[in-house]
Design an enzyme around this catalytic site. Structure first.
Site, PDB file in Angstrom:
ATOM      1  N   ARG A 173       0.794  -1.125  -0.006  1.00 28.73           N
ATOM      2  CA  ARG A 173      -0.208   0.047   0.111  1.00 28.73           C
ATOM      3  C   ARG A 173       0.673   1.228   0.132  1.00 28.73           C
ATOM      4  O   ARG A 173       1.577   1.637   1.008  1.00 28.73           O
ATOM      5  CB  ARG A 173      -0.824  -0.059   1.226  1.00 28.73           C
ATOM      6  CG  ARG A 173      -1.656   1.287   1.378  1.00 28.73           C
ATOM      7  CD  ARG A 173      -2.874   0.984   2.060  1.00 28.73           C
ATOM      8  NE  ARG A 173      -2.951   1.065   3.599  1.00 28.73           N
ATOM      9  CZ  ARG A 173      -3.824   1.097   4.368  1.00 28.73           C
ATOM     10  NH1 ARG A 173      -4.821   1.606   4.152  1.00 28.73           N
ATOM     11  NH2 ARG A 173      -3.446   1.148   5.602  1.00 28.73           N
ATOM     12  N   ASP A 461      -3.944   3.196  14.014  1.00 30.52           N
ATOM     13  CA  ASP A 461      -3.033   3.663  12.925  1.00 30.52           C
ATOM     14  C   ASP A 461      -3.563   5.176  12.700  1.00 30.52           C
ATOM     15  O   ASP A 461      -4.328   5.390  13.412  1.00 30.52           O
ATOM     16  CB  ASP A 461      -3.009   2.806  11.770  1.00 30.52           C
ATOM     17  CG  ASP A 461      -4.232   2.540  10.985  1.00 30.52           C
ATOM     18  OD1 ASP A 461      -5.273   3.361  11.179  1.00 30.52           O
ATOM     19  OD2 ASP A 461      -4.456   1.561  10.327  1.00 30.52           O
TER      20      ASP A 461
END
Length: 547
Positions: A173, A461
């Site tokens: 990603r 996150d």
């Protein structure tokens, strides 16, 4: 090249400057040829990237004016037509369990050994984008692909790949379109983090992956695309992929990408996004926290009907979230793509069996719901959750690699996607306090270079921090009154909670450890993005300068 990296590229590339500090083995990554490839991506595609970022602002302004959103009339023909994405490659046909995490060496080894089908190697929300982190991440990925990665902690604990084991497929990603890499400039402009992360990984590893394809079914240049807001942004990615493959002599269609539908605008363009990427598309993913954050960001001035209750009370069974996931599965399976479910972020504890048992039961319920609801796989954040997720999907899939033949019945309307009020729930002081706690604790760790952080038995996150601070902003600007205390949410109340949290952290950590952290910076940044009159699009933008 800049003085800090003169040894990386001799002679210097015209218009290309590296200003980041020297990183051990960085010369392996920042070669003249690799940097030239990234520079070419920047020169060809950065003007369009900037145009698309401007279009985001224009669209947000229209949402502010109208207070609503709908499917695009100009792309109705795409939604009505019969078409399919390219068939999934062997490595991405069975995705029943995916584990996510940053690209540090320990995480790489644990993820690859975990028994998951896929490892989402994350340069985005789970990585604090310091120069060292993004360069070392590239080194670690290549070492992992070559099965030569190992790691020993300062305490002497060693980690290594399991010999002869089938490892998770790596899906990278890169950073979203909005983020830049300040330490690499081309013609005086910083390159996009997306071009840097994608370009270096693809340049260094695409041919290596294809050369191993006959022996290793888990080989291929595969990607997750974050923060996409429109099909035009997906079109840009598709053009980047087509050019990158042609430039390196890689067959067109080799790249496969899964798009995170983690913005409310993208939810109204799922079909169009798959259509634009159809020769490179692998599926769509339902990203919960960023999706909620996007709703707040886009409808922040649209009144009480868009005010979200405590973040932990908004589950995937809330009507508007259920509509979102139903539409995602329908869209993917109609078009032959994989539908991947959301994150189980719980971190199992070996110290508290009762907490552990209750949390694992919630994870099981969540994964059972996704499997029965038609998803082809789902995410976990910890290796101990892999068996829980696998059991849920094994029960539904059996020996089949996926369930793309299942298309949930019933039309999903735009009104259902936007029916936030039907979620129920309350805005409470407990919820407000938790938002402050999680926001400050995460930001402090992020400023120290940690992107995936254990907070209150959850792996958090950047997406968690975003929903936390955006809810604070939303509650202040909508004059929310807390259900459990009858207090109105104000800037002063939030500042009191911030001060209380810092005092509690000082007592918890001790003076020396507290002083060694970046708590004052974290508190200032949290207040900046939570209390300012103007809403910052992403907290990582003002935060990046503090790295």
């Amino acid at each position: 090249m800049g003085a800090a990296q003169e040894s990386v590229s001799e002679p210097p590339l015209a218009g290309v400057e590296v200003t980041g500090p020297v990183v051990d083995r960085g010369a392996e990554v920042l070669t003249p040829a690799a940097l030239a490839f990234v520079a070419d991506l920047h020169r060809r595609f950065n003007p369009r990237r900037r145009e698309l970022l401007a279009l985001r602002k224009e669209r947000r302004a229209r949402i502010a004016e109208t207070g609503t959103l709908d499917f695009l009339p100009e792309t109705a023909a795409v939604r009505a037509a019969e078409w399919q994405v390219a068939p999934a490659p062997r490595a991405l046909n069975d995705r029943r369990v995916e584990i996510t995490g940053p690209t540090d060496r320990k995480m790489a080894i644990n993820a690859l050994n975990s028994g998951a089908k896929v490892w989402l190697a994350d340069f985005e929300d789970a990585t604090s984008p310091s120069w060292r982190n993004v360069v070392e991440g590239q080194i670690n990925l290549t070492d992992a692909l070559e099965r030569r990665i190992d790691f020993t902690t300062p305490e002497g604990k060693s980690y290594a790949l399991k010999p002869d084991a089938e490892l998770a497929t790596i899906v990278v990603r890169p950073r979203g379109w909005h983020l830049e890499e300040a330490h690499l400039t081309v013609d005086g402009e910083p390159v996009a983090g997306a071009f840097f992360d994608f370009g270096l990984y693809f340049f260094r590893n695409a041919a290596r992956l294809l050369a191993r394809g006959e022996q290793d079914p888990n080989s291929g240049p595969y990607f997750y695309l974050p923060k996409t807001e429109s099909h035009l942004e997906a079109r840009l990615w598709n053009d980047v992929f087509a050019h990158a493959q042609a430039a390196l002599g890689i067959p067109r269609g080799t790249i496969r990408a899964t798009v995170l539908i983690e913005t409310i605008t993208a939810a109204f363009e799922m079909e169009e996004i798959l259509y634009e990427l159809r020769e490179h598309a692998a599926g769509l993913n339902a990203g919960r926290w960023d999706y909620l954050f996007s709703i707040v960001k886009n409808f922040r001035d649209a009144g009480e009907r868009y005010v979200l209750p405590d973040r932990n009370s908004v589950g995937m069974t809330s009507p508007f979230m259920r509509a979102y996931t139903q539409l995602l599965v329908q869209t993917c399976h109609r078009r032959g793509a994989h539908a991947i479910g959301g994150m189980a972020a719980f971190i199992p504890s070996r110290r508290d069996p009762e907490v552990n048992a209750a949390a694992l039961e919630k994870v099981k319920t969540d994964k059972d719901r996704e499997a029965v609801g038609g998803f082809d796989g789902s995410w976990v954040a910890h290796p101990d959750l892999v068996p829980v997720c696998r059991t849920a999907f094994d029960a539904v899939l059996g020996d089949a690699p996926n369930q793309k033949q299942v298309v949930p019945a019933g039309e999903v309307t735009g009104a259902q996607l936007l029916d936030i009020a039907a979620a129920g729930g309350s805005c409470t002081r407990v919820g407000l306090h938790n938002a402050v706690q999680v926001g400050i604790r995460y930001i402090e760790a992020w400023l120290r270079g940690l992107g995936a952080v254990a907070i209150f038995n959850m792996m958090e996150d950047a997406a968690t921090a975003e929903i936390s601070r955006s809810q604070v902003w939303q509650w202040i600007h909508n004059g929310v009154v807390l259900a459990d205390t009858d207090e109105k949410v104000t800037q002063e109340l939030v500042r009191q909670l911030v001060a209380t949290e810092l005092a509690e952290l000082r007592a918890e950590l001790g003076e020396e450890a507290f002083a060694a952290g970046r708590w004052a910076d974290a508190a200032r940044l949290f207040e900046e993005v939570s209390l300012a009159e103007d809403f910052a699009d992403f907290l990582t933008l003002p935060g990046y300068s503090l790295l």
